[in-house]
Design an enzyme around this catalytic site. Sequence first.
Site, PDB file in Angstrom:
ATOM      1  N   TYR A 155      -3.957  -6.384   0.121  1.00 26.53           N
ATOM      2  CA  TYR A 155      -2.706  -5.689   0.434  1.00 26.53           C
ATOM      3  C   TYR A 155      -2.607  -4.394  -0.360  1.00 26.53           C
ATOM      4  CZ  TYR A 155       2.308  -4.710   0.634  1.00 26.53           C
ATOM      5  OH  TYR A 155       3.525  -4.098   0.806  1.00 26.53           O
ATOM      6  N   LYS A 159      -2.437  -0.457   1.108  1.00 27.57           N
ATOM      7  CA  LYS A 159      -1.379   0.495   0.804  1.00 27.57           C
ATOM      8  C   LYS A 159      -1.924   1.733   0.091  1.00 27.57           C
ATOM      9  CE  LYS A 159       1.963  -1.664   2.755  1.00 27.57           C
ATOM     10  NZ  LYS A 159       2.598  -1.082   3.974  1.00 27.57           N
TER      11      LYS A 159
END
Length: 292
Positions: A155, A159
Amino acid sequence: MGALHQKIWLITGTSSGFGKRLVLSVLARGDCVIATARNLEKLRATFPAAERSRLHLMQLDVSDSAELVQQRVKDALSVWGRIDVVVNNAGYGVKAVLEEGGSLAALTQFQTNVFGVLNVTNAVLPHMRERRSGTVVIIGSRSAWRPEVSPAGFYAASKAAVHAIGETYASELKPFGIRVLIVAPGAFRTEGVHAYPATIHNHVPAYDAPRDAGMARFAALAGHEKGDPAKAMELLVDVVKGEGRAAGREWPLWLVLGRDAYVDVRAKCNKLLKTMDAWVDVATDLEFDNDS
């Protein structure tokens, strides 16, 4: 509000979380919203009593192929004839130890969080370039500055990728009058953000204890985050519209949201600067000798 001042927003991932709050904030300012989500029925249940004359609900799965996303955006453009602001909000967080998740977990995570951003944005850009006007918003995360927090590495990487892509978009689109805003929120109290179980494609027993401990930390945080997502989205609308708390301020490429995010981003920047200072004497003395 006059039509000349009324903005048309296309927002992805609006059935919950930041997206849901953002739709309500935008509608409260008198603008129009094309709100999208993977599940149209869930989206209808989310906004049963909203101002439908200024709200259009549409099914859009950002993880679909570029061709399907392009067609959905074409449909969105036909609703009111233009899109002034596109907000790439749709996303989720894979929880996996890197060795256990492997490239398959990475591809799954990037398909939504990175390739989805690219496909949605690229589908809108020809329209914005033609009008020489528009705003592209990318919802990133302070996790990009905290990739050491396992099991959220994939994750964090996704990002970090869209943060970099956002900076590139900003330089490429500036000649066309298109603005880019990279939003990096900390922990906000949104629904189901930590609901996904651990992804394990290659079980490694040695990771059982640290993986379980990491999952427990995320579970304990859920529902106790200090950040109010409605306040965060109100500020985002202020920034895009140049009003409220953003009135008179210079356009920011970055919008870091939340006290915890400010602490974490500053800590990472200071750590990097400290390391660079410690190694500057040897790490910069690397040019060719006597090279004219």
